[in-house]
Design a protein around this motif. Structure first.
Motif, PDB file in Angstrom:
ATOM      1  N   LEU A 218       0.825  -1.201   0.000  1.00 31.30           N
ATOM      2  CA  LEU A 218       0.000   0.000   0.000  1.00 31.30           C
ATOM      3  C   LEU A 218       0.863   1.257   0.000  1.00 31.30           C
ATOM      4  N   LEU A 219       1.929   1.256   0.789  1.00 29.98           N
ATOM      5  CA  LEU A 219       2.838   2.406   0.829  1.00 29.98           C
ATOM      6  C   LEU A 219       3.474   2.637  -0.540  1.00 29.98           C
ATOM      7  N   PHE A 220       3.888   1.564  -1.194  1.00 29.56           N
ATOM      8  CA  PHE A 220       4.488   1.699  -2.529  1.00 29.56           C
ATOM      9  C   PHE A 220       3.484   2.284  -3.518  1.00 29.56           C
ATOM     10  N   VAL A 221       2.234   1.808  -3.453  1.00 26.59           N
ATOM     11  CA  VAL A 221       1.191   2.312  -4.359  1.00 26.59           C
ATOM     12  C   VAL A 221       0.951   3.802  -4.124  1.00 26.59           C
ATOM     13  N   LEU A 222       0.869   4.209  -2.853  1.00 28.53           N
ATOM     14  CA  LEU A 222       0.638   5.619  -2.526  1.00 28.53           C
ATOM     15  C   LEU A 222       1.792   6.494  -3.004  1.00 28.53           C
ATOM     16  N   LEU A 223       3.027   6.051  -2.780  1.00 25.59           N
ATOM     17  CA  LEU A 223       4.193   6.808  -3.252  1.00 25.59           C
ATOM     18  C   LEU A 223       4.226   6.869  -4.776  1.00 25.59           C
ATOM     19  N   SER A 224       3.784   5.791  -5.413  1.00 23.29           N
ATOM     20  CA  SER A 224       3.730   5.769  -6.875  1.00 23.29           C
ATOM     21  C   SER A 224       2.801   6.857  -7.393  1.00 23.29           C
ATOM     22  N   TYR A 225       1.631   6.968  -6.768  1.00 20.36           N
ATOM     23  CA  TYR A 225       0.662   7.944  -7.259  1.00 20.36           C
ATOM     24  C   TYR A 225       1.024   9.373  -6.852  1.00 20.36           C
ATOM     25  N   LEU A 226       1.788   9.533  -5.800  1.00 17.29           N
ATOM     26  CA  LEU A 226       2.334  10.856  -5.507  1.00 17.29           C
ATOM     27  C   LEU A 226       3.305  11.280  -6.611  1.00 17.29           C
ATOM     28  N   SER A 227       4.136  10.333  -7.072  1.00 21.63           N
ATOM     29  CA  SER A 227       5.066  10.605  -8.172  1.00 21.63           C
ATOM     30  C   SER A 227       4.312  10.898  -9.461  1.00 21.63           C
ATOM     31  N   ILE A 228       3.264  10.122  -9.713  1.00 24.21           N
ATOM     32  CA  ILE A 228       2.460  10.322 -10.921  1.00 24.21           C
ATOM     33  C   ILE A 228       1.759  11.684 -10.870  1.00 24.21           C
ATOM     34  N   GLY A 229       1.192  12.019  -9.707  1.00 26.59           N
ATOM     35  CA  GLY A 229       0.525  13.311  -9.553  1.00 26.59           C
ATOM     36  C   GLY A 229       1.482  14.474  -9.761  1.00 26.59           C
ATOM     37  N   TYR A 230       2.686  14.353  -9.231  1.00 27.18           N
ATOM     38  CA  TYR A 230       3.697  15.402  -9.386  1.00 27.18           C
ATOM     39  C   TYR A 230       4.102  15.545 -10.849  1.00 27.18           C
ATOM     40  N   ALA A 231       4.262  14.401 -11.535  1.00 32.54           N
ATOM     41  CA  ALA A 231       4.660  14.432 -12.946  1.00 32.54           C
ATOM     42  C   ALA A 231       3.557  15.047 -13.804  1.00 32.54           C
ATOM     43  N   LEU A 232       2.302  14.676 -13.523  1.00 33.66           N
ATOM     44  CA  LEU A 232       1.189  15.213 -14.306  1.00 33.66           C
ATOM     45  C   LEU A 232       0.973  16.701 -14.037  1.00 33.66           C
ATOM     46  N   ALA A 233       1.306  17.159 -12.819  1.00 33.72           N
ATOM     47  CA  ALA A 233       1.150  18.586 -12.485  1.00 33.72           C
ATOM     48  C   ALA A 233       2.066  19.460 -13.328  1.00 33.72           C
ATOM     49  N   LYS A 234       3.169  18.877 -13.804  1.00 37.65           N
ATOM     50  CA  LYS A 234       4.125  19.644 -14.609  1.00 37.65           C
ATOM     51  C   LYS A 234       3.784  19.629 -16.098  1.00 37.65           C
ATOM     52  N   VAL A 235       2.755  18.813 -16.463  1.00 33.08           N
ATOM     53  CA  VAL A 235       2.345  18.755 -17.870  1.00 33.08           C
ATOM     54  C   VAL A 235       1.660  20.063 -18.255  1.00 33.08           C
ATOM     55  N   ALA A 236       1.904  20.523 -19.468  1.00 34.83           N
ATOM     56  CA  ALA A 236       1.469  21.862 -19.873  1.00 34.83           C
ATOM     57  C   ALA A 236      -0.046  22.041 -19.902  1.00 34.83           C
ATOM     58  N   THR A 237      -0.772  21.100 -20.526  1.00 36.24           N
ATOM     59  CA  THR A 237      -2.204  21.308 -20.728  1.00 36.24           C
ATOM     60  C   THR A 237      -3.038  20.392 -19.840  1.00 36.24           C
ATOM     61  N   VAL A 238      -4.242  20.857 -19.530  1.00 35.44           N
ATOM     62  CA  VAL A 238      -5.181  20.071 -18.720  1.00 35.44           C
ATOM     63  C   VAL A 238      -5.588  18.803 -19.457  1.00 35.44           C
ATOM     64  N   ARG A 239      -5.734  18.911 -20.775  1.00 33.29           N
ATOM     65  CA  ARG A 239      -6.134  17.753 -21.580  1.00 33.29           C
ATOM     66  C   ARG A 239      -5.107  16.630 -21.477  1.00 33.29           C
ATOM     67  N   GLU A 240      -3.833  16.993 -21.535  1.00 30.36           N
ATOM     68  CA  GLU A 240      -2.775  15.982 -21.414  1.00 30.36           C
ATOM     69  C   GLU A 240      -2.739  15.376 -20.017  1.00 30.36           C
TER      70      GLU A 240
END
Length: 326
Positions: A218-240
């Motif tokens: 569970l900890l690994f999954v949560l850390l994974s999605y924190l990384s994914i959320g951080y990466a997606l936050a840096k994406v330029a457009t909302v659509r992407e």
């Protein structure tokens, strides 16, 4: 188990009952309706998981690392419910609450192996999503079929060894307090507490086992999605961002279905009535294996398209066969 005992010590006699009595659902009002529900869950689980496995196996376009993990999840779900539900129905619906000592430990072993593999399989899928979204340029190079097969094989070996140790430690106990197991299956915690000699190793294992096969995944999954959320936050457009997040919805649904009921039971365990707790634990064991394939079929475009293609081919073949007979 005899090999386990001979390795730890010779000429030691342990008191072992000829049988146990599984009493988990006994005394719960209108429980027969719940047995009918379990039977329905099992049938849907078998059909849905078999369909997902067959689709992935037959469609060469789905021979990717991600779908290798999905195939393994469907296999684990199918085996897990097959190990648990028929035996539970035999015990309670057909009034066979007595189970021999060896059969009980075997029942425990397979139930824990398959339940544990569900959590670790979610880790494999989390890793796949992290690499695809956070490190897309390295995905094809690092997440290969061989890597995913080795990862899943290592999870199987790890789970089998851990559960085998936990089961083997039970054979070192003299069980003379009672023969009644107050659960719906041969529960590890219920069994070792029946011992009249020192059960400290099993008690420690009961704390380590959930940490290894539940809380760390569970900890690994949560850390994974924190990384994914951080990466997606840096994406330029909302659509992407939405496009990237959409690739995770099926996996997030699986994570929620598997872990949320366990967390609720763990947090509220002191305030849950015993019968309600047993029902809730049984649902957390058998319900995710039914829902997992349905979620992947509904939320994954590749599997939906593959299923539609096979259905069209099957329908066309049947129609041609009928015309030929005429």
């Amino acid at each position: 188990m005899d090999l386990f005992n001979s390795a730890l010590g010779k000429n030691i006699t342990f008191l072992r009952p000829a049988f146990f009595i599984i009493s988990g659902f006994i005394g719960i009002p209108n429980i027969k309706y719940y047995y009918a529900f379990l039977f329905f869950v099992y049938i849907i689980s078998v059909l849905a998981n078999t369909a997902v496995m067959a689709t992935i196996y037959l469609d060469h376009n789905l021979r990717t690392p991600k779908y290798i993990a999905v195939f393994n999840l469907a296999l684990v779900d199918l085996l897990g419910n097959s190990a648990m539900v028929p035996k539970v129905l035999d015990i309670f619906l057909f009034n066979h609450p007595h189970i021999s000592y060896n059969d009980c430990l075997t029942f425990l072993f397979f139930c824990y192996v398959f339940l544990s593999m569900q959590a670790l399989n979610l880790v494999a899928l989390s890793y796949d999503r992290v690499m695809a979204i956070v490190y897309p340029l390295h995905y094809q190079l690092k997440v290969t079929q061989k890597f995913m097969l080795c990862l899943i094989a290592s999870f199987w070996v790890f789970v089998i060894i851990v559960v085998l140790i936990a089961t083997g430690l039970l054979t070192r106990l003299s069980l003379c307090e009672s023969v009644v197991i107050k659960s719906f299956f041969c529960d590890h915690g219920q069994i070792y507490r029946l011992a009249c000699n020192d059960y400290t190793p099993s008690d420690i294992t009961a704390w380590i086992l959930p940490a290894l096969i539940l809380w760390l995944p569970l900890l690994f999954v949560l850390l994974s999605y924190l990384s994914i959320g951080y990466a997606l936050a840096k994406v330029a457009t909302v659509r992407e961002r939405m496009k990237g997040f959409k690739t995770c919805t099926a996996h997030l649904s699986l994570v929620a279905i598997y872990f949320l009921p366990i967390l609720i039971t763990f947090i509220l365990r002191a305030n849950i009535e015993p019968h309600a707790r047993i029902i809730n634990l049984s649902l957390t064991s058998v319900f995710p294996p039914m829902l997992n394939p349905i979620i992947y079929v509904l939320q994954t475009r590749e599997i939906k398209e593959s299923l539609k293609k096979f259905l069209k081919i099957t329908t066309h073949y049947k129609n041609r066969k009928v015309k030929f007979k005429k």
